[in-house]
Motif scaffolding. Structure first.
Motif, PDB file in Angstrom:
ATOM      1  N   UNK A 150       0.383  -1.402  -0.074  1.00 56.38           N
ATOM      2  CA  UNK A 150       0.502   0.335   0.047  1.00 56.38           C
ATOM      3  C   UNK A 150       0.650   1.227  -0.269  1.00 56.38           C
ATOM      4  N   UNK A 151       1.926   1.142   0.245  1.00 58.44           N
ATOM      5  CA  UNK A 151       2.933   2.246   0.218  1.00 58.44           C
ATOM      6  C   UNK A 151       3.414   3.109  -0.871  1.00 58.44           C
ATOM      7  N   UNK A 152       3.834   1.893  -1.717  1.00 61.07           N
ATOM      8  CA  UNK A 152       4.529   1.602  -2.471  1.00 61.07           C
ATOM      9  C   UNK A 152       3.232   2.141  -3.706  1.00 61.07           C
ATOM     10  N   UNK A 153       1.729   1.997  -3.978  1.00 63.57           N
ATOM     11  CA  UNK A 153       1.184   2.036  -5.040  1.00 63.57           C
ATOM     12  C   UNK A 153       0.411   4.193  -4.343  1.00 63.57           C
ATOM     13  N   UNK A 154       0.634   3.997  -2.929  1.00 63.28           N
ATOM     14  CA  UNK A 154       0.009   5.926  -2.610  1.00 63.28           C
ATOM     15  C   UNK A 154       1.193   6.715  -3.092  1.00 63.28           C
ATOM     16  N   UNK A 155       2.984   5.853  -3.660  1.00 60.41           N
ATOM     17  CA  UNK A 155       3.676   7.039  -3.290  1.00 60.41           C
ATOM     18  C   UNK A 155       3.915   6.950  -5.131  1.00 60.41           C
ATOM     19  N   UNK A 156       3.321   5.959  -5.260  1.00 61.69           N
ATOM     20  CA  UNK A 156       3.393   5.157  -7.079  1.00 61.69           C
ATOM     21  C   UNK A 156       2.096   6.671  -7.971  1.00 61.69           C
ATOM     22  N   UNK A 157       0.818   6.479  -7.021  1.00 62.14           N
ATOM     23  CA  UNK A 157      -0.121   7.483  -7.690  1.00 62.14           C
ATOM     24  C   UNK A 157       0.272   8.885  -7.639  1.00 62.14           C
ATOM     25  N   UNK A 158       0.539   9.089  -5.979  1.00 67.13           N
ATOM     26  CA  UNK A 158       0.924  10.284  -6.036  1.00 67.13           C
ATOM     27  C   UNK A 158       1.960  10.727  -6.876  1.00 67.13           C
TER      28      UNK A 158
ATOM     29  N   UNK B  44      -8.773   6.646 -12.083  1.00 66.00           N
ATOM     30  CA  UNK B  44      -9.319   7.400 -10.232  1.00 66.00           C
ATOM     31  C   UNK B  44      -8.953   6.883  -9.257  1.00 66.00           C
ATOM     32  N   UNK B  45      -8.937   7.361  -8.213  1.00 70.39           N
ATOM     33  CA  UNK B  45      -8.459   7.154  -6.913  1.00 70.39           C
ATOM     34  C   UNK B  45      -7.190   6.506  -6.531  1.00 70.39           C
TER      35      UNK B  45
ATOM     36  N   UNK C 103       6.284   9.147   1.690  1.00 71.00           N
ATOM     37  CA  UNK C 103       5.273   8.731   2.146  1.00 71.00           C
ATOM     38  C   UNK C 103       4.602  10.124   2.484  1.00 71.00           C
ATOM     39  N   UNK C 104       5.213  10.825   3.412  1.00 66.42           N
ATOM     40  CA  UNK C 104       4.340  12.353   4.240  1.00 66.42           C
ATOM     41  C   UNK C 104       3.864  13.146   2.680  1.00 66.42           C
ATOM     42  N   UNK C 105       4.943  13.199   1.962  1.00 71.15           N
ATOM     43  CA  UNK C 105       4.080  13.974   1.026  1.00 71.15           C
ATOM     44  C   UNK C 105       3.790  13.914  -0.046  1.00 71.15           C
ATOM     45  N   UNK C 106       3.676  12.604  -0.465  1.00 69.20           N
ATOM     46  CA  UNK C 106       2.400  11.685  -1.372  1.00 69.20           C
ATOM     47  C   UNK C 106       0.743  11.718  -0.438  1.00 69.20           C
ATOM     48  N   UNK C 107       0.878  11.951   0.835  1.00 73.75           N
ATOM     49  CA  UNK C 107      -0.080  12.337   1.352  1.00 73.75           C
ATOM     50  C   UNK C 107      -0.746  13.494   1.157  1.00 73.75           C
ATOM     51  N   UNK C 108      -0.331  14.293   1.511  1.00 72.79           N
ATOM     52  CA  UNK C 108      -0.296  15.359   1.046  1.00 72.79           C
ATOM     53  C   UNK C 108      -0.558  15.800  -0.757  1.00 72.79           C
ATOM     54  N   UNK C 109       0.122  15.336  -1.195  1.00 71.59           N
ATOM     55  CA  UNK C 109      -0.621  15.513  -2.889  1.00 71.59           C
ATOM     56  C   UNK C 109      -1.439  14.915  -3.254  1.00 71.59           C
ATOM     57  N   UNK C 110      -1.936  13.309  -2.477  1.00 71.25           N
ATOM     58  CA  UNK C 110      -2.614  12.949  -3.083  1.00 71.25           C
ATOM     59  C   UNK C 110      -4.281  13.400  -1.896  1.00 71.25           C
ATOM     60  N   UNK C 111      -4.484  14.664  -1.426  1.00 71.72           N
ATOM     61  CA  UNK C 111      -4.898  15.041  -1.036  1.00 71.72           C
ATOM     62  C   UNK C 111      -5.407  16.355  -0.907  1.00 71.72           C
ATOM     63  N   UNK C 112      -4.468  16.670  -1.851  1.00 70.37           N
ATOM     64  CA  UNK C 112      -4.994  18.084  -2.731  1.00 70.37           C
ATOM     65  C   UNK C 112      -5.520  17.419  -4.025  1.00 70.37           C
ATOM     66  N   UNK C 113      -4.784  16.661  -4.316  1.00 66.11           N
ATOM     67  CA  UNK C 113      -6.108  16.677  -5.816  1.00 66.11           C
ATOM     68  C   UNK C 113      -7.371  15.437  -5.308  1.00 66.11           C
ATOM     69  N   UNK C 114      -7.069  15.473  -3.896  1.00 64.77           N
ATOM     70  CA  UNK C 114      -9.479  15.418  -3.845  1.00 64.77           C
ATOM     71  C   UNK C 114      -9.451  16.229  -3.165  1.00 64.77           C
TER      72      UNK C 114
END
Length: 277
Positions: A31-39, A59-60, A264-275
């Motif tokens: 899930x960490x790998x997927x989150x980074x790739x998505x961001x 999407x998502x 991972x922390x930066x990725x979470x911010x990018x995903x949150x901004x995208x959402x």
């Protein structure tokens, strides 16, 4: 140089479902790998849009199921070891572990690829190293490079992956594991099968679906692993090899894991901004 393996204890294991290897503490989880790739894809899409190109992102952040199940491929690391899985699928992957075919993504045009890669040297040695597109400066190493700089190098796991690979190869050369292979092989011969190692059956070409003969062989394989405690011996030896390699590289591994956490922390911010956009 090979690392000496001296396990302090050897568990009795009928499968690998309940154990993890030491190096998994330093490998990215699925899930960490997927989150980074998505961001990363979201950032690439933003960059490509500046140059007038569409960059498709599911999407998502949905992505095909990883057939390995985990970074160390524990489910099949030592061959098939789970009796119910062998009885149903033989040597085939379980149905829910087979990746779905990718959605019909269109290949990049040459111009889009130039913006995506920029001045990154091409793997095939061909193509021009492009720094501008229609008068607009392309980021260093293209949009892919821009995304990496914004997220950090958390996806770079060369050291833990190297330990993961080295421990596997070194473990197979130890007297404990080669002895277990011989015992397993002798057990398989009693069932009419001739293999030197439990990895050999995995290399066979498989039909579209498991046959009765394949299932029987897989069941015999698992039964022989259980009878000889091959999985327990191999896991104990490889764990000892990994612990030694980790001790020698502890500082660098800790740094890589810290870098991954930052990404991972930066990725979470990018995903949150995208959402929220």
């Amino acid at each position: 140089m090979a690392t000496q393996a001296s396990p302090t204890a050897t568990p009795t294991l009928s499968s690998t479902s309940s154990v993890t290897l030491p190096v998994e503490d330093y490998l990215l989880k699925n899930d960490e790998h997927a989150e980074m790739l998505y961001a990363s894809k979201l950032l690439v899409r933003q960059c490509m849009a500046r140059f007038g190109f569409d960059y498709a992102v599911e999407p998502g952040g949905k992505s095909p199921v990883d057939p390995k199940g985990d970074a160390a491929n524990m489910a099949r690391r030592y061959g098939v070891s789970d009796a119910p899985t062998a009885a149903r699928y033989g040597y085939h992957l379980p149905a829910d572990a087979v990746p779905a075919p990718p959605a019909g993504a269109q290949p990049m045009s040459d111009a889009a690829r130039d913006v995506f890669l920029g001045d990154t040297p091409r793997a095939d040695g061909g193509g021009q190293l492009v720094k501008q597109y229609q008068g607009q400066r392309i980021p260093a190493h293209g949009c892919s490079g821009e995304a990496e700089r914004k997220l950090g190098r958390g996806l770079d796991e060369r050291l833990p992956e190297g330990i993961n690979d080295a421990s596997f190869q070194q473990s197979m050369a130890t007297p404990q594991v080669t002895g277990a292979f011989r015992s397993w092989s002798a057990c398989m011969r009693k069932s009419g099968y001739s293999f030197s190692t439990p990895l050999e059956p995995l290399r066979s070409r498989l039909p579209a679906s498991p046959s009765a003969s394949e299932i029987h062989m897989a069941e015999s394989d698992v039964a022989c692993k259980r009878k000889t405690n091959l999985v327990g011996i191999w896991f104990a030896v490889e764990s000892a090899v990994q612990k030694s390699l980790i001790d020698k590289n502890q500082e660098a591994l800790t740094q890589e894991r810290s870098t991954a956490r930052q990404t991972l922390a930066r990725s979470a911010k990018v995903i949150a901004a995208g959402a929220s956009s």
